[in-house]
Write a protein that holds these residues in place. Sequence first.
Motif, PDB file in Angstrom:
ATOM      1  N   ASP A   1       0.831  -1.195   0.000  1.00 17.92           N
ATOM      2  CA  ASP A   1       0.000   0.000   0.000  1.00 17.92           C
ATOM      3  C   ASP A   1       0.869   1.250   0.000  1.00 17.92           C
ATOM      4  O   ASP A   1       1.317   1.707   1.050  1.00 17.92           O
ATOM      5  CB  ASP A   1      -0.901  -0.007   1.242  1.00 17.92           C
ATOM      6  N   PRO A   2       1.134   1.817  -1.159  1.00 20.78           N
ATOM      7  CA  PRO A   2       2.050   2.953  -1.235  1.00 20.78           C
ATOM      8  C   PRO A   2       1.515   4.198  -0.526  1.00 20.78           C
ATOM      9  O   PRO A   2       2.277   4.986  -0.003  1.00 20.78           O
ATOM     10  CB  PRO A   2       2.185   3.200  -2.736  1.00 20.78           C
ATOM     11  N   ARG A   3       0.204   4.326  -0.503  1.00 23.17           N
ATOM     12  CA  ARG A   3      -0.365   5.513   0.118  1.00 23.17           C
ATOM     13  C   ARG A   3       0.123   5.657   1.560  1.00 23.17           C
ATOM     14  O   ARG A   3       0.526   6.726   2.002  1.00 23.17           O
ATOM     15  CB  ARG A   3      -1.891   5.417   0.112  1.00 23.17           C
ATOM     16  N   TYR A   4       0.122   4.562   2.244  1.00 24.41           N
ATOM     17  CA  TYR A   4       0.538   4.521   3.626  1.00 24.41           C
ATOM     18  C   TYR A   4       1.929   5.133   3.820  1.00 24.41           C
ATOM     19  O   TYR A   4       2.223   5.740   4.851  1.00 24.41           O
ATOM     20  CB  TYR A   4       0.507   3.057   4.095  1.00 24.41           C
ATOM     21  N   LEU A   5       2.774   4.956   2.789  1.00 21.86           N
ATOM     22  CA  LEU A   5       4.140   5.444   2.920  1.00 21.86           C
ATOM     23  C   LEU A   5       4.313   6.845   2.349  1.00 21.86           C
ATOM     24  O   LEU A   5       5.060   7.656   2.874  1.00 21.86           O
ATOM     25  CB  LEU A   5       5.103   4.484   2.211  1.00 21.86           C
ATOM     26  N   TYR A   6       3.609   7.109   1.256  1.00 17.07           N
ATOM     27  CA  TYR A   6       3.859   8.378   0.576  1.00 17.07           C
ATOM     28  C   TYR A   6       3.161   9.557   1.244  1.00 17.07           C
ATOM     29  O   TYR A   6       3.683  10.659   1.273  1.00 17.07           O
ATOM     30  CB  TYR A   6       3.410   8.291  -0.890  1.00 17.07           C
ATOM     31  N   GLN A   7       1.977   9.291   1.780  1.00 15.83           N
ATOM     32  CA  GLN A   7       1.181  10.396   2.279  1.00 15.83           C
ATOM     33  C   GLN A   7       1.918  11.303   3.271  1.00 15.83           C
ATOM     34  O   GLN A   7       1.871  12.523   3.133  1.00 15.83           O
ATOM     35  CB  GLN A   7      -0.107   9.852   2.909  1.00 15.83           C
ATOM     36  N   PRO A   8       2.599  10.738   4.262  1.00 17.14           N
ATOM     37  CA  PRO A   8       3.260  11.618   5.246  1.00 17.14           C
ATOM     38  C   PRO A   8       4.263  12.574   4.613  1.00 17.14           C
ATOM     39  O   PRO A   8       4.479  13.676   5.123  1.00 17.14           O
ATOM     40  CB  PRO A   8       3.972  10.637   6.180  1.00 17.14           C
ATOM     41  N   PHE A   9       4.880  12.152   3.505  1.00 15.18           N
ATOM     42  CA  PHE A   9       5.928  12.968   2.902  1.00 15.18           C
ATOM     43  C   PHE A   9       5.428  14.352   2.513  1.00 15.18           C
ATOM     44  O   PHE A   9       6.132  15.343   2.679  1.00 15.18           O
ATOM     45  CB  PHE A   9       6.484  12.289   1.640  1.00 15.18           C
ATOM     46  N   VAL A  10       4.226  14.377   1.968  1.00 16.34           N
ATOM     47  CA  VAL A  10       3.704  15.634   1.445  1.00 16.34           C
ATOM     48  C   VAL A  10       3.768  16.718   2.508  1.00 16.34           C
ATOM     49  O   VAL A  10       4.315  17.804   2.286  1.00 16.34           O
ATOM     50  CB  VAL A  10       2.251  15.445   0.960  1.00 16.34           C
ATOM     51  N   LYS A  11       3.265  16.368   3.683  1.00 19.25           N
ATOM     52  CA  LYS A  11       3.202  17.364   4.747  1.00 19.25           C
ATOM     53  C   LYS A  11       4.601  17.702   5.279  1.00 19.25           C
ATOM     54  O   LYS A  11       4.953  18.857   5.481  1.00 19.25           O
ATOM     55  CB  LYS A  11       2.321  16.828   5.877  1.00 19.25           C
ATOM     56  N   ARG A  12       5.386  16.667   5.471  1.00 22.59           N
ATOM     57  CA  ARG A  12       6.675  16.906   6.132  1.00 22.59           C
ATOM     58  C   ARG A  12       7.658  17.623   5.219  1.00 22.59           C
ATOM     59  O   ARG A  12       8.450  18.448   5.683  1.00 22.59           O
ATOM     60  CB  ARG A  12       7.258  15.574   6.618  1.00 22.59           C
ATOM     61  N   ASN A  13       7.604  17.336   3.920  1.00 19.26           N
ATOM     62  CA  ASN A  13       8.449  18.101   3.001  1.00 19.26           C
ATOM     63  C   ASN A  13       8.060  19.571   3.041  1.00 19.26           C
ATOM     64  O   ASN A  13       8.920  20.456   3.045  1.00 19.26           O
ATOM     65  CB  ASN A  13       8.286  17.569   1.572  1.00 19.26           C
ATOM     66  N   LYS A  14       6.772  19.808   3.084  1.00 18.92           N
ATOM     67  CA  LYS A  14       6.275  21.182   3.108  1.00 18.92           C
ATOM     68  C   LYS A  14       6.757  21.896   4.374  1.00 18.92           C
ATOM     69  O   LYS A  14       7.216  23.041   4.319  1.00 18.92           O
ATOM     70  CB  LYS A  14       4.747  21.166   3.057  1.00 18.92           C
ATOM     71  N   GLU A  15       6.677  21.207   5.496  1.00 14.29           N
ATOM     72  CA  GLU A  15       7.086  21.829   6.749  1.00 14.29           C
ATOM     73  C   GLU A  15       8.600  22.071   6.790  1.00 14.29           C
ATOM     74  O   GLU A  15       9.066  23.104   7.285  1.00 14.29           O
ATOM     75  CB  GLU A  15       6.651  20.956   7.932  1.00 14.29           C
ATOM     76  N   LEU A  16       9.328  21.106   6.247  1.00 14.38           N
ATOM     77  CA  LEU A  16      10.779  21.296   6.192  1.00 14.38           C
ATOM     78  C   LEU A  16      11.119  22.525   5.351  1.00 14.38           C
ATOM     79  O   LEU A  16      11.963  23.354   5.740  1.00 14.38           O
ATOM     80  CB  LEU A  16      11.436  20.039   5.597  1.00 14.38           C
ATOM     81  N   LEU A  17      10.446  22.624   4.221  1.00 12.79           N
ATOM     82  CA  LEU A  17      10.700  23.768   3.342  1.00 12.79           C
ATOM     83  C   LEU A  17      10.383  25.080   4.053  1.00 12.79           C
ATOM     84  O   LEU A  17      11.121  26.071   3.903  1.00 12.79           O
ATOM     85  CB  LEU A  17       9.855  23.623   2.064  1.00 12.79           C
ATOM     86  N   ALA A  18       9.300  25.072   4.837  1.00 14.48           N
ATOM     87  CA  ALA A  18       8.926  26.285   5.570  1.00 14.48           C
ATOM     88  C   ALA A  18      10.051  26.720   6.506  1.00 14.48           C
ATOM     89  O   ALA A  18      10.428  27.892   6.557  1.00 14.48           O
ATOM     90  CB  ALA A  18       7.639  26.039   6.349  1.00 14.48           C
ATOM     91  N   LEU A  19      10.612  25.758   7.225  1.00 17.53           N
ATOM     92  CA  LEU A  19      11.718  26.078   8.127  1.00 17.53           C
ATOM     93  C   LEU A  19      12.899  26.654   7.347  1.00 17.53           C
ATOM     94  O   LEU A  19      13.512  27.655   7.752  1.00 17.53           O
ATOM     95  CB  LEU A  19      12.166  24.819   8.884  1.00 17.53           C
ATOM     96  N   MET A  20      13.191  26.030   6.240  1.00 16.13           N
ATOM     97  CA  MET A  20      14.350  26.466   5.460  1.00 16.13           C
ATOM     98  C   MET A  20      14.135  27.863   4.889  1.00 16.13           C
ATOM     99  O   MET A  20      15.064  28.675   4.825  1.00 16.13           O
ATOM    100  CB  MET A  20      14.637  25.456   4.340  1.00 16.13           C
ATOM    101  N   THR A  21      12.921  28.116   4.452  1.00 19.61           N
ATOM    102  CA  THR A  21      12.632  29.436   3.887  1.00 19.61           C
ATOM    103  C   THR A  21      12.891  30.534   4.911  1.00 19.61           C
ATOM    104  O   THR A  21      13.306  31.646   4.582  1.00 19.61           O
ATOM    105  CB  THR A  21      11.162  29.498   3.428  1.00 19.61           C
TER     106      THR A  21
END
Lengths: 217, 217
Positions: free
Chosen positions: B164-184
């Motif tokens: 079930d790829p959804r189970y693995l991929y879904q968290p990435f969307v949010k966490r990449n976004k949050e990481l980017l926010a910190l970096m910005t």
Amino acid sequence: MSQGSTARAVGEHLSEWITEGRLAPGDKVSETSVASQLEVSRNTVREAFRLLAHDGLLVHEFNRGVFVPQVTSADVRDVYRLRLIIEPGVVRALTARDTHRLGTLEAAVAEARTAARRRDWPRVGTANMHFHRSLVALAGSPRLDVMMRRLTAELRLLFAVIDDPRYLYQPFVKRNKELLALMTKGRFEEGADYLESYLGDSEGAILAAFEERERTA
Amino acid sequence: MSQGSTARAVGEHLSEWITEGRLAPGDKVSETSVASQLEVSRNTVREAFRLLAHDGLLVHEFNRGVFVPQVTSADVRDVYRLRLIIEPGVVRALTARDTHRLGTLEAAVAEARTAARRRDWPRVGTANMHFHRSLVALAGSPRLDVMMRRLTAELRLLFAVIDDPRYLYQPFVKRNKELLALMTKGRFEEGADYLESYLGDSEGAILAAFEERERTA
DNA sequence: TCTAGACAGATTGTTGAACAATCCGTTACG
DNA sequence: CGTAACGGATTGTTCAACAATCTGTCTAGA
């Protein structure tokens, strides 16, 4: 021929031609010329090209051919930047247990020793490559091994540019041996520090040669 | 088709077949079958094989053929071990100047966002790959880029095994976004810490799936 | 029954020739 | 002097063929 693939054999030939300076950075390597010189098919040459491109010893430009990469001081910095992260990191991560897993390193040191006595500098270079690859292999990471393989291959490409290889290779023999001595005693932290300064010196020496060369050109 | 080489196009096809699970780990991929299915010459297929082997998506065994790599929990550990060294290291090395060089990261986050809305999980995976490759690209090291390219390719290979790829991929969307926010905001140290825990969690999730699978098998 | 070895079929490795597509240096033209 | 067309050379790809190697099957023998 060298066990198995002729493509691999062709690749080794080309690799020698590059590290020995018979092919200089920027040179174009044509399929037909290599094919006729080594008496193999054009298709086999193409496969050999791919193998070397894998190690960064050739670059492939679509519809234009393959070339020996043009290396600059930026490449020197890039290679050493990664080496300075990887190699001391590996040494620092070792423990007392690893003291008994240094056989390949000892072999590489011995190889360099005999080659240096014979003034066979290309072979000293090979031994040095083996030493650092074996060092990184201690980390037990297959993927890191692949990376290091590429780095050492490119390292030889950098060295091929230098006129007097002895000047660069000679110090390695002693310093590899001393690093190994520290590691054999389990003094990994010291070893990592030693390796760092050693790599820093090495980078400086090559960089000096490159910047000199770039100033004239 | 994709500009230029047909070999590259064949490679992209095969790459899809692997990441979509149409080719499973351990499967043999025969030259003639691919050649006939994609209506290209056997020779071109061989070149495509070399391209994918370069990224670790296929392994070549002399005189035996090419296979989709058999991945185990050891591979999961190896990939994440390197990611955990490389990625936070890159973030930590950034400075205020780099705040204005995050365009590619923003694009990757946007790509993941829209793909996730459409429940297009393979595309989310691609976007995630782009995010982390762009992240590492900030270091400005061509050789590190090559390494990361291989790592992300292998990462997709690991994900392809999960049911079930959804189970693995879904968290990435949010966490990449949050990481980017910190970096910005230039909070790179925090970002690196965040990324570390993020990667740790990710490794744990995949590892659990792999160890479950290996227990049954 | 099990192992060892021989056999045959299939697959890979390599060759050589051929052709289309592209690049590159030269020439001719404006 | 710059530019566009031309032609030769090189690369990308296909195809057919053969040698070398692997793989699975079958038989012979213990």
